[in-house]
Design a protein around this motif. Sequence first.
Motif, PDB file in Angstrom:
ATOM      1  N   LEU A   1       0.642  -1.425  -0.036  1.00 43.31           N
ATOM      2  CA  LEU A   1       0.103   0.243  -0.280  1.00 43.31           C
ATOM      3  C   LEU A   1       0.666   1.139   0.290  1.00 43.31           C
ATOM      4  O   LEU A   1      -0.223   2.114  -0.491  1.00 43.31           O
ATOM      5  CB  LEU A   1      -1.015   0.014   1.529  1.00 43.31           C
ATOM      6  CG  LEU A   1      -2.110  -0.968   0.880  1.00 43.31           C
ATOM      7  CD1 LEU A   1      -2.685  -0.960   2.661  1.00 43.31           C
ATOM      8  CD2 LEU A   1      -2.796   0.123   0.421  1.00 43.31           C
ATOM      9  N   ARG A   2       1.776   0.719   0.169  1.00 40.03           N
ATOM     10  CA  ARG A   2       2.775   2.856   0.390  1.00 40.03           C
ATOM     11  C   ARG A   2       2.686   3.217  -0.679  1.00 40.03           C
ATOM     12  O   ARG A   2       2.785   4.076  -0.949  1.00 40.03           O
ATOM     13  CB  ARG A   2       4.844   2.442   1.371  1.00 40.03           C
ATOM     14  CG  ARG A   2       4.353   0.919   2.411  1.00 40.03           C
ATOM     15  CD  ARG A   2       5.324   1.211   3.087  1.00 40.03           C
ATOM     16  NE  ARG A   2       5.631   0.515   4.209  1.00 40.03           N
ATOM     17  CZ  ARG A   2       6.706   0.682   4.663  1.00 40.03           C
ATOM     18  NH1 ARG A   2       8.086   1.137   4.654  1.00 40.03           N
ATOM     19  NH2 ARG A   2       7.088  -0.754   5.571  1.00 40.03           N
ATOM     20  N   HIS A   3       2.776   3.204  -1.821  1.00 38.95           N
ATOM     21  CA  HIS A   3       3.344   3.708  -2.803  1.00 38.95           C
ATOM     22  C   HIS A   3       1.990   4.409  -3.140  1.00 38.95           C
ATOM     23  O   HIS A   3       1.493   5.403  -3.777  1.00 38.95           O
ATOM     24  CB  HIS A   3       3.046   2.846  -4.403  1.00 38.95           C
ATOM     25  CG  HIS A   3       2.935   2.103  -5.051  1.00 38.95           C
ATOM     26  ND1 HIS A   3       1.278   1.083  -4.143  1.00 38.95           N
ATOM     27  CD2 HIS A   3       1.153   2.399  -5.349  1.00 38.95           C
ATOM     28  CE1 HIS A   3       0.695   0.765  -4.221  1.00 38.95           C
ATOM     29  NE2 HIS A   3       0.529   1.184  -5.962  1.00 38.95           N
TER      30      HIS A   3
ATOM     31  N   ALA B   1      17.834   7.491   9.074  1.00 39.24           N
ATOM     32  CA  ALA B   1      16.962   8.297   9.919  1.00 39.24           C
ATOM     33  C   ALA B   1      15.310   7.573   9.880  1.00 39.24           C
ATOM     34  O   ALA B   1      15.066   7.102  10.558  1.00 39.24           O
ATOM     35  CB  ALA B   1      16.842   9.487   9.784  1.00 39.24           C
ATOM     36  N   GLU B   2      15.446   6.848   8.587  1.00 43.50           N
ATOM     37  CA  GLU B   2      13.867   6.606   8.015  1.00 43.50           C
ATOM     38  C   GLU B   2      13.404   4.721   8.824  1.00 43.50           C
ATOM     39  O   GLU B   2      12.713   5.047   9.668  1.00 43.50           O
ATOM     40  CB  GLU B   2      14.197   6.300   6.646  1.00 43.50           C
ATOM     41  CG  GLU B   2      13.508   6.959   5.841  1.00 43.50           C
ATOM     42  CD  GLU B   2      14.240   8.055   5.560  1.00 43.50           C
ATOM     43  OE1 GLU B   2      15.779   7.577   6.023  1.00 43.50           O
ATOM     44  OE2 GLU B   2      14.802   9.008   4.559  1.00 43.50           O
ATOM     45  N   PHE B   3      14.846   4.437   8.924  1.00 42.08           N
ATOM     46  CA  PHE B   3      14.948   3.180   9.675  1.00 42.08           C
ATOM     47  C   PHE B   3      14.801   3.533  11.204  1.00 42.08           C
ATOM     48  O   PHE B   3      14.117   2.283  11.798  1.00 42.08           O
ATOM     49  CB  PHE B   3      15.489   1.795   9.346  1.00 42.08           C
ATOM     50  CG  PHE B   3      15.420   1.040   9.301  1.00 42.08           C
ATOM     51  CD1 PHE B   3      14.467  -0.180   9.040  1.00 42.08           C
ATOM     52  CD2 PHE B   3      16.211   0.026  10.364  1.00 42.08           C
ATOM     53  CE1 PHE B   3      14.097  -1.497   9.782  1.00 42.08           C
ATOM     54  CE2 PHE B   3      16.415  -1.097  10.620  1.00 42.08           C
ATOM     55  CZ  PHE B   3      15.065  -1.947  10.550  1.00 42.08           C
ATOM     56  N   LEU B   4      15.577   4.044  11.462  1.00 43.54           N
ATOM     57  CA  LEU B   4      15.538   3.798  13.079  1.00 43.54           C
ATOM     58  C   LEU B   4      14.319   4.812  13.691  1.00 43.54           C
ATOM     59  O   LEU B   4      13.886   4.112  14.683  1.00 43.54           O
ATOM     60  CB  LEU B   4      16.381   5.524  13.223  1.00 43.54           C
ATOM     61  CG  LEU B   4      18.063   5.158  13.254  1.00 43.54           C
ATOM     62  CD1 LEU B   4      18.764   6.513  13.303  1.00 43.54           C
ATOM     63  CD2 LEU B   4      18.579   3.448  14.032  1.00 43.54           C
TER      64      LEU B   4
ATOM     65  N   TYR C   1      12.384  -4.404   8.864  1.00 40.34           N
ATOM     66  CA  TYR C   1      13.001  -4.476   7.738  1.00 40.34           C
ATOM     67  C   TYR C   1      13.030  -4.739   6.065  1.00 40.34           C
ATOM     68  O   TYR C   1      12.910  -4.173   5.064  1.00 40.34           O
ATOM     69  CB  TYR C   1      14.290  -4.881   8.118  1.00 40.34           C
ATOM     70  CG  TYR C   1      15.863  -4.921   6.682  1.00 40.34           C
ATOM     71  CD1 TYR C   1      16.298  -3.135   6.641  1.00 40.34           C
ATOM     72  CD2 TYR C   1      16.392  -5.545   6.470  1.00 40.34           C
ATOM     73  CE1 TYR C   1      17.418  -3.756   5.554  1.00 40.34           C
ATOM     74  CE2 TYR C   1      17.420  -5.732   5.122  1.00 40.34           C
ATOM     75  CZ  TYR C   1      17.420  -4.190   4.958  1.00 40.34           C
ATOM     76  OH  TYR C   1      18.522  -4.577   3.948  1.00 40.34           O
ATOM     77  N   CYS C   2      12.294  -6.521   6.046  1.00 40.25           N
ATOM     78  CA  CYS C   2      11.533  -7.191   4.980  1.00 40.25           C
ATOM     79  C   CYS C   2      10.710  -6.051   4.789  1.00 40.25           C
ATOM     80  O   CYS C   2      10.509  -5.902   3.082  1.00 40.25           O
ATOM     81  CB  CYS C   2      11.514  -8.158   5.275  1.00 40.25           C
ATOM     82  SG  CYS C   2      13.171  -8.809   6.591  1.00 40.25           S
TER      83      CYS C   2
ATOM     84  N   GLY D   1      10.230  -1.580  -1.790  1.00 40.48           N
ATOM     85  CA  GLY D   1      11.555  -0.677  -2.321  1.00 40.48           C
ATOM     86  C   GLY D   1      11.508   0.928  -1.652  1.00 40.48           C
ATOM     87  O   GLY D   1      12.114   1.554  -2.518  1.00 40.48           O
ATOM     88  N   GLU D   2      11.798   0.711  -0.635  1.00 42.08           N
ATOM     89  CA  GLU D   2      12.277   2.329   0.054  1.00 42.08           C
ATOM     90  C   GLU D   2      13.342   2.904   0.143  1.00 42.08           C
ATOM     91  O   GLU D   2      14.195   1.819  -0.037  1.00 42.08           O
ATOM     92  CB  GLU D   2      11.289   1.991   2.465  1.00 42.08           C
ATOM     93  CG  GLU D   2      10.755   2.372   2.441  1.00 42.08           C
ATOM     94  CD  GLU D   2       9.792   3.019   2.166  1.00 42.08           C
ATOM     95  OE1 GLU D   2      10.496   4.412   2.238  1.00 42.08           O
ATOM     96  OE2 GLU D   2       8.339   2.910   2.673  1.00 42.08           O
ATOM     97  N   ALA D   3      14.167   3.597  -1.188  1.00 42.44           N
ATOM     98  CA  ALA D   3      14.936   4.030  -1.008  1.00 42.44           C
ATOM     99  C   ALA D   3      16.592   3.607  -0.200  1.00 42.44           C
ATOM    100  O   ALA D   3      17.544   2.871  -0.785  1.00 42.44           O
ATOM    101  CB  ALA D   3      15.115   5.394  -1.432  1.00 42.44           C
TER     102      ALA D   3
END
Lengths: 193, 193
Positions: free
Chosen positions: A114-116, A148-151, B162-163, B169-171
Motif C-alpha cells: 500500500l505504501r506507494h 534516519a527513516e529506519f531508526l 526491514y523486510c 522498495g523504500e530507497a
Amino acid sequence: MKPKNETVRRQIIDAATDLIIETGIAGTSTVKVAKRINGAQSNIYSYFKSKEALIAGVFDYHQKLITATLAPALEDATSPKALITSVASALFEFATTHPTSIQIIAAFRAQPSLRHQLPAIDENDVFTKLFGLFRRYQQDGLIKPIPAEFLAEATFSIIVDYCNAKLAGEAYTSALDETTVAQLIADLVLLRA
Amino acid sequence: MKPKNETVRRQIIDAATDLIIETGIAGTSTVKVAKRINGAQSNIYSYFKSKEALIAGVFDYHQKLITATLAPALEDATSPKALITSVASALFEFATTHPTSIQIIAAFRAQPSLRHQLPAIDENDVFTKLFGLFRRYQQDGLIKPIPAEFLAEATFSIIVDYCNAKLAGEAYTSALDETTVAQLIADLVLLRA
C-alpha cells in the motif's frame, strides 16, 4: 471536487476508520462507508474520488494527528538522548489517547504493497524535521550512521509492541515500564558513548 | 471431529491464508473458504469447529513454520551475540522464503484483541527454549534484565520493518544491510560490555 463541508468529511473519515479496524483495509469500500453514514456513495465521491483516495485520506488524517503530537517533542530536544526521551514519551501519550490511530497506522505499515498510495514521508514537515535532527546528530557522531527513516520505523514499532502487549494484557508488561522501553530505544538509536 | 485428511486440511489453511491477506482477518469466513476450495461449509467444520478455530489454526500453521526455522538457530548459540546473529539470520531467511507467513503473523500481532484466541507462546517448545536461553544469559549479566518476551517481540518487529521496507522498495534500504540490522538488534538486547 473540493470538499464542501468539513463535518461531513470527518464523518466519512471516522466511518472509514471504524470499518478498517473492523474489517481491514481490503474490507472497506465507499459503498460501506456511505451505508454507515446513511449517505449516498456519490456524496463520498465528492470528498474522495476513489476508494484509494479515501484510504489515503484516512491514513493522512491519523498521520497528521500523530505528527501534531510529535511536533512539540522535537522543540524540546537539547541532546539526542533528550530527543529520544521526548519522542518516546509523546508516542506513549499518543498511544494512550489515540489507540485507534495507532491501530490504523500499524495496519497500513503491515501492508508494504500500500505504501506507494500513501503520502510520502518527506512531504511531512514534522518527519522532515525529525530526520534532519537525526542527521545532524549523526554528523556529530552521536546517533548511529543508519538511515534516519529506519531508526524512526524501529522506534515506532517498539512503542507499538509495548502498547499492544499492554492492551492484550500480556503478564510480562507489569515488569516493564515506559522509561525502560525508552531506554531500549535510546540503546538502539544512540552511538555508545 | 478429527481431521480426516491432511491434504484437505492444508487446502483449507492455504485458502484461509490467502483470504486473510486479501481481505483481513475480519473479512475471512468459513463460507468464503469453502467457496474458494469448492467445498461445503460443513466440510470445513469437520476440520475447524468455528471461524475462531480456523483463524487460530492458520496462525498456528505459520507460527510452526517460523519456529521450525528458528529451532536450528538456537542450537548454534555459544554466546548471546552468536544467538542474536543466528536468530536474526534465520528470520531474514524465513522472511525471504515465506513472505506470506510473515504477513500473517504481523497481521495477528497488529490486533491485540485476538491474542487470547491464539495458542499461548509458552506452549511452544522453540519459544520456551529461546526464552530460557535469554534468562540464562540474563542471570550471567549478558542480556538486559527485561522480559524475554518483549526482547523477542522487538527483535521480530525490527526484522519485519526491514523486510517490509525492502518489499515496499523504500530507497533507504539500499544503505542498510542485514548485518547492520542484526547489530541494531544486538544493541537492543545485549548489555553493554
